[in-house]
Design a protein around this motif. Structure first.
Motif, short mmCIF file in Angstrom:
data_model
loop_
_atom_site.label_atom_id
_atom_site.label_comp_id
_atom_site.label_asym_id
_atom_site.label_seq_id
_atom_site.Cartn_x
_atom_site.Cartn_y
_atom_site.Cartn_z
N THR A 133 0.83 -1.20 0.00
CA THR A 133 0.00 0.00 0.00
C THR A 133 0.86 1.25 0.00
O THR A 133 1.73 1.42 0.86
N TYR A 136 -1.19 7.07 -1.92
CA TYR A 136 -2.38 7.34 -2.73
C TYR A 136 -2.21 6.75 -4.12
O TYR A 136 -1.21 6.99 -4.80
N ASP A 137 -3.19 5.95 -4.52
CA ASP A 137 -3.21 5.38 -5.86
C ASP A 137 -4.65 5.39 -6.35
O ASP A 137 -5.46 4.54 -5.96
N GLU A 138 -4.98 6.35 -7.19
CA GLU A 138 -6.37 6.49 -7.62
C GLU A 138 -6.80 5.37 -8.56
O GLU A 138 -8.00 5.15 -8.75
N SER A 144 -4.12 1.79 -1.89
CA SER A 144 -4.06 3.22 -1.57
C SER A 144 -4.42 3.43 -0.10
O SER A 144 -5.53 3.09 0.33
N HIS A 147 -7.57 5.63 0.47
CA HIS A 147 -8.81 4.93 0.12
C HIS A 147 -9.15 3.85 1.15
O HIS A 147 -10.32 3.65 1.48
N LYS A 167 2.47 10.63 -3.35
CA LYS A 167 1.65 9.50 -3.78
C LYS A 167 2.30 8.14 -3.60
O LYS A 167 1.65 7.17 -3.20
#
Length: 364
Positions: A133, A136-138, A144, A147, A167
């Motif tokens: 993880t 941030y990983d859209e 993420s 998320h 990110k």
């Protein structure tokens, strides 16, 4: 991001407009009879305000007096701020409500608790479906961090911005019985970044901005992506092509003298809970709780009418429909069991009753 206080021609600060609203963003009306307004904003904590509202001031009646209640929200259109209020009532010669208002987003997220959340820890890595993880990983929300924290209980919050330099950062975190807001604060300290709530962009159109933005407070080398505080020359590659960290911590504080109290009625709105998580301390009992709970979870909900009054009509209809269905299955529903299954069950009961006389057959 920071609020801008305007001044009139005499150099006196102009007070903002406070619009009393429901939690879905519907406006009720503009508050009047306001005095002793205080405002405070910090970049790394919630915006808050306090003021007094008189029921009658200079022979003018406060039109919304009866609707100024705990958990209502205020909209400040000059700054597009949305605040949740708590109200104390003071009674002396006049009726006065002492209103404290705090940023809605921080208040909501501070009431949503995380349980048994493991990010890149030994317990997390041991899972069959483990995925490393990053912050941030859209494109892959399972990998993420942001998320994963929002997924179960706060997926109505939208992440609208994360600095590129943050990110791909990977860290280990454990959160149990900790609010989402406190988890964000812990992450902020670990990564030296800034969480900002309630911003807007061109794609976000909701009335109340339940949004999250994250900014890097460290300088970043554009040549090799090295992060460091207060860097003018990259200590790793020597490049001077540096992107400075975000902003500077600035505090605006306005203070006035508070009115003496005679009679005070107050509510600790932080202690108002409508969701409880059951824990038995035993895996078998936990499974039993989940099985007998109509929601299929270990969570119990109680949403009183005064909270429904601030919800949208569509949401209230859904909740009322669920409550009616719940009552039906609790009190009126009768399961029609297949006779063959019942007969087989009764045969087993009769076979093993010699070992336990308390075993009972099902009467059809």
């Amino acid at each position: 991001m920071a609020v801008k206080i305007n001044f009139d021609n005499s150099g006196i600060p102009e007070l903002p407009t406070f619009i009393l609203s429901k939690r879905n963003g519907n406006h009720i009306g503009v508050l009047n009879n306001i005095t002793q307004t205080q405002l405070r904003e910090n970049m790394n904590s919630s915006f808050d305000s306090s003021f007094l509202v008189y029921k009658v001031l200079n022979e003018t009646i406060c039109d919304l007096w009866d609707q100024i209640d705990d958990l209502k929200i205020l909209h400040v259109p000059e700054w597009d701020k949305w605040l949740q209020i708590s109200v104390d009532i003071e009674e002396e010669d006049n009726c006065i409500k002492n209103v404290s208002a705090v940023s809605l987003q921080e208040e909501e997220l501070s009431q949503i608790l995380l349980h048994e959340i493991e990010i890149n820890t030994e317990h997390d890595i041991a899972k069959d479906d483990y995925v490393p993880t990053v912050f941030y990983d859209e494109n892959n929300i399972k990998a993420s961090l942001l998320h994963r924290l929002l997924a179960d209980k706060a997926n109505h919050y939208k992440i609208i911005h994360v600095d590129d330099s943050l990110k791909k950062i990977q860290r280990s975190f454990s959160f149990d019985n900790k609010s989402i807001y406190d988890a964000f604060q812990e992450i902020s300290e670990e990564l030296n970044c800034l969480f900002v709530f309630g911003e807007r962009n061109e794609t976000y159109t909701n009335v109340v901005p339940r949004t999250i933005s994250v900014y890097d407070l460290e300088s970043v080398c554009k040549n090799c992506s090295h992060r460091e505080e207060f860097m003018t020359v990259c200590s790793k590659c020597g490049s001077k092509d540096i992107k400075d960290g975000y902003g500077k911590d600035t505090t605006i504080f306005v203070s006035t003298e508070n009115l003496a109290e005679e009679i005070n009625y107050s509510t600790d709105i932080g202690s108002i809970k409508n969701c409880f998580r059951l824990e038995s301390g035993d895996d078998d009992m936990d499974a039993t709780i989940i099985n007998i709970n109509p929601s299929g979870t270990r969570y119990l909900w109680n949403i009183p009418q005064y909270m429904k009054d601030d919800m949208s009509e569509e949401l209230v209809k859904k909740l009322d429909s669920y409550d009616r269905q719940y009552e039906y299955y609790q009190n009126d529903y009768e399961e029609n069991l297949d006779n063959n299954i019942v007969n087989l069950y009764n045969q087993l009961i009769l076979k093993y009753r010699i070992y336990d006389e308390n075993l009972c057959t099902i009467v059809t």
